[in-house]
Write an enzyme that holds these catalytic residues in place. Structure first.
Site, short mmCIF file in Angstrom:
data_model
loop_
_atom_site.label_atom_id
_atom_site.label_comp_id
_atom_site.label_asym_id
_atom_site.label_seq_id
_atom_site.Cartn_x
_atom_site.Cartn_y
_atom_site.Cartn_z
N ARG A 1 0.86 -1.18 0.00
CA ARG A 1 0.00 0.00 0.00
C ARG A 1 0.90 1.23 0.00
NH1 ARG A 1 -5.18 -1.85 2.27
NH2 ARG A 1 -5.45 -3.77 1.09
N GLN B 1 -0.47 -10.44 4.98
CA GLN B 1 -1.78 -10.91 5.45
C GLN B 1 -1.79 -12.43 5.59
OE1 GLN B 1 -4.25 -9.24 2.29
NE2 GLN B 1 -5.01 -7.72 3.73
N ASP C 1 -3.98 -14.61 4.88
CA ASP C 1 -5.20 -14.52 4.11
C ASP C 1 -5.77 -15.89 3.74
OD1 ASP C 1 -7.11 -12.96 2.97
OD2 ASP C 1 -5.89 -12.21 1.33
N HIS D 1 -13.74 -14.01 2.11
CA HIS D 1 -12.39 -13.55 2.44
C HIS D 1 -12.18 -13.69 3.96
CE1 HIS D 1 -12.37 -10.77 -1.25
NE2 HIS D 1 -13.65 -11.00 -1.08
#
Lengths: 583, 583
Positions: free
Chosen positions: A302, A320, A322, A453
């Site tokens: 980011r 993450q 994830d 997610h």
């Protein structure tokens, strides 16, 4: 009546500005919003001020406050506004923006002080501003952009009662002691390098151990439930995000990647869902294959403003833990259920409580979200029901949804009572459609799967910033990068120490030994500062009693408790169970 | 006399060009170098040719060859060269470059055919070109740049004897069957996505399992020897590589990263050593701390030309099982020794042989390398001695060193007899100096540590491309993504199959079950195609004999061998040992 903290603190920011102008008439005001737990005001001072100037400003605030019995507002024309702020380029820039947006220009006045403002104040400041404090000074670029001028940011807070303020200040003191940036350096967990760049931490062996142990725990909970690891690259063509819809939303927050060899327009991946969907899309799927659950701990990027970067809390490379589950609508419930179980198990093991924020879309601004009304209502109902069934401590927050679907944000409390948004199972009816994902149902018809997610820690870096402060660096035994510090009282016991190290390592323990020339006291002090859970001290006494191949050690816990002289195997037995049960 | 394969093949490339011009007088020749195992010539044809045209070209080559009893050369002026090639823009471009470099323009002639060429031929082609073959046709951009025109590349090879050629062609056929790109798709190991981009593989669950198992093995061998994991970000300021020296060398091969929020000039990391040195540099180090050994499997990025990307062999995101040891000069020997042991253990377990290429600098071009002469000589001597002491099958290759130091390249042979450069311990006296790394020696004096780079697989992607072809996808049991396929003969045995799955999973085995409606024969065929090491077949007979809680299964190996009906625990016992010993 419940306090509106935002109004209270924003009003106190006005008060700060008024006091500053009385003391420093040359100062130029910019903006002064309420933030979590307080407020700030960014000001250009003619000559820099320091923390030592804050008490005088506070005093002037108190003095000014007496006459502030109300806020009144008036609307002014662009011309008038420009005239009022003719000497303040910052306010002029703000006026430009208000005009550009076609909004009204309003000024709010309390006592003698009037400020350009959208409103949001208490009714009677003199009565309601009861307990405030200026906390610190920091440099802040105008608009957070390092190309702009550096301003002085004064942070403060305001509470309805002195008691609440005192409690908060005390909490702040404690937080300062636990600051993960300080502990990160003292405990040698991570480092930054000028050459590598801002917001890009490098993890040392100890910090990496911590990351890996937490990540293993996080992933194991999902692997047990049928999630499978996948792997995707970190750069990708921009088109992937144009298809997913991220580009329109976040295009300007992405790092752009230029190939010098090809014409490819590429970016650093800002999320992993589009990639995992490409893996799903690589084969024809049947309802028999579902749910398909992908798991990957991987880094996203980011492009944060340099001024907003801080320690591990706000970084530019965000890892993450994830996962993405693809399922039929009927399977949503079972998958959500298991994600809630996983979240409970994880955070309970880490001694952290949580409540659930059901993040729904803002019914006032449906244009901010992708997907049909029916899908959204349906999804939000499922989430609400699951929260009820699981007796979660939950609340609904409209406007906090992702653009592609509603989510549960688990708000985790730390030892200081601060609340953090960490784990977030998100329902997504939108992206699978955009990517044209399908499965063949039992009737032979192609259907769109639902995607869920889920990151358990969220960002590992941010999680660590919270967790280091939560524990003050006193990690539980199973997580401590070094579990046992071996301390030979002098060089004479080097050989003996090595045998102890070997025995403990054979038992799978993480061990360091202090072979320095320091005194015993200094060695114990150092291990205590390093917050190593146990020390094994080795000297003449221990060696003497160590007959018949049994090694003796004197054990001391990091809280200073003397656990006496025991054999190595007694010690191992004592702590092995704590490790296995994550204590 | 030993054959100079490069000269032989380059001469055969001339022969190909001559034959093409006789058959296609309008064709425009470009370049025709010798490559590993053969040669190619890139040609612009007036109308496209296909594989079916190759036999006629071969025939013409044979016919042409008779008159080629020598190569003669002449030097020509720029003007003359331009005149000769006035209709060939490719050759004109090559002439531009030769002139720019200030080199001589030479033409080489055999028979009636003359070509622009630097030389490097056999003396008597008619005698020495004994056995050649044109192998395939491919598209190739002029200079590998996709902005340029697509040319036709004809691949061929040439050997001193027909026997050697036949053997090679046979090897090629076998390689085609084992092509990792085909197997990667058939066995569902990895995939590519148009949206993600070329040269950026995504690994499915099975491929990721393979990556992880290999990586765990690779890392464990080092962790046992004191290497510690670290973690670094994938983007970084360009300055880091300016300091390390990589920027000057590889600047144009890097992906550039643009921040839209800051002015930072960033790149994707093309290697990990500078980052690991920043971690080393984060603390004051003492000789007592050395060796410090960092380990990290992490991805680097190379901006390869699109035309050069191929399967997993040449990718743009390259994952290295990297490590860097920092040590005193006296510790080099011990560290190199352990890296050689690690390499032996790893490649022997994978049933691959290797020999050691000692890659030293080119004594003719010292300007290509950084660092003083004395350091280089010293380093090369250490490497040579270690190779001798370990009785390595080694050879010295001058000019193959990295720019910062000499290295050992372990050249690993696969089942087809092809040789690959994989593991590479590299000695580095240069970078630690450039980064100002130090340790305090026992006399209290600051010294520069030596760094030893080491990746065991090298690039995991490239390693997998080799290893998949080495094994033809028949992975050993310990590595097989699915170890056991459960095959219920019909739906009646679903419950029984689930109990078998559970029992095998409890034993830590990776299991899949085929619940499709296919016939038993089709299910066995599918598992065989998937190269799953074992199948457990479950039907009436097995269920019948499964009394007293003992589950019976009929086991079949992937080579078709029937291992009979056994209890689950017998089966587990049989294979557990194979897994533990990596068979």
């Amino acid at each position: 009546m419940e306090t509106n903290f935002s109004n209270l603190r924003h009003s106190t920011a006005h008060l700060l500005a008024a006091a500053v102008l009385r003391l420093y008439p040359e100062a130029k005001l910019t903006i002064g919003p309420a933030i979590d737990n307080g407020f700030y005001y960014d000001i250009e001072f003619p000559t820099p001020i320091t923390d030592s100037d804050l008490p005088a400003i506070e005093k002037m605030m108190q003095k000014t406050l007496d006459a502030w019995d109300s806020f009144t507002s008036r609307e002014v024309s662009e011309e008038e506004a420009r005239k009022i702020y003719q000497n303040n380029p910052y306010k002029l820039e703000l006026i430009d923006e208000i005009v550009k947006k076609g909004e009204k220009i309003t000024l709010f006045k309390a006592g003698m002080f009037e400020d350009l403002c959208r409103g949001g104040h208490v009714d009677n400041p003199a009565k309601e501003i009861e307990a405030f404090k200026l906390l610190s000074i920091a440099g802040a670029y105008w608009r957070g952009d390092e190309k702009n001028k550096m301003l002085t940011r004064i942070y403060g807070t305001s509470f309805p009662t002195q008691q609440e303020l005192d409690l908060y200040v005390q909490q702040l003191e404690e937080a300062k002691k636990r600051d993960h940036r300080r502990l990160g350096q003292e405990l040698d967990l991570f480092t930054f390098s000028e050459l590598v760049g801002k917001g890009l931490p490098l993890f040392t062996p100890k910090g990496t151990m911590l990351r890996e142990l937490l990540n293993d725990f996080s992933q194991r909970l999902r692997i047990k439930r049928g999630y499978q690891k996948v792997w995707v690259p970190h750069i990708t063509k921009k088109e992937l995000y144009e298809t997913s819809g991220h580009w329109t939303k976040f295009g300007n927050e992405l790092f752009l990647v230029t190939s010098q060899e090809t014409d490819d327009k590429m970016v650093m991946k800002p999320m992993n869902c589009p990639h995992h969907q490409q893996i799903y899309a690589s084969k024809q799927r049947s309802y028999r294959d579902l749910p398909i659950k992908y798991l990957e701990t991987t880094t996203i990027y980011r492009d944060e403003k340099a001024g907003e970067l801080m320690g591990l809390s706000r970084v530019r490379s965000v890892t993450q833990d994830d996962s993405h589950a693809f399922c039929t609508p009927e399977q949503i419930h079972e998958i959500y259920q298991s994600l809630i179980e996983i979240t409970k198990e994880f955070y309970e093991a880490l001694d952290m409580n949580f409540r659930a924020r059901l993040s729904f879309r803002d019914p006032q601004s449906p244009e901010k979200y992708l997907g049909e009304d029916g899908l959204w209502n349906n999804a939000q109902e499922i989430i609400l029901n699951i929260a009820k069934e699981n007796n979660l401590d939950y609340y609904v927050a409209e406007g906090e949804a992702a653009f592609y679907g509603p989510k549960i944000d688990f708000m985790v409390s730390d030892a200081l009572g601060r609340e953090w948004q960490l784990a977030t199972p998100q329902l997504d009816f939108v992206q699978p459609k955009r990517f044209g994902l399908t499965y063949i149902d039992s009737q032979g018809i192609a259907q769109t799967p639902v995607m869920i997610h889920f990151a358990l820690m969220g960002s590992i870096e941010r999680f660590l910033s919270v967790y280091i402060e939560h524990t003050a660096g006193k990690f539980p035994l199973w997580l401590a990068p070094v579990q046992v510090q071996i301390i030979p009282v002098s060089e004479k016991f080097t050989e003996y120490a090595k045998r102890v190290v070997e025995a403990l390592q054979m038992a799978g323990l993480r061990v360091e030994v202090d072979f320095s020339n320091n005194t015993l006291g200094a060695k114990i002090r150092e291990a205590t500062l390093q917050k190593v859970p146990f020390m094994c001290i080795i000297g003449g006494q221990e060696e003497e009693k160590s007959k018949d191949g049994k090694l003796m050690v004197s054990v001391r816990a990091r809280d200073g408790k003397d656990l006496g002289m025991v054999t190595i195997s007694e010690f191992i037995n004592q702590i092995q169970n704590d490790i296995e049960t994550k204590h």
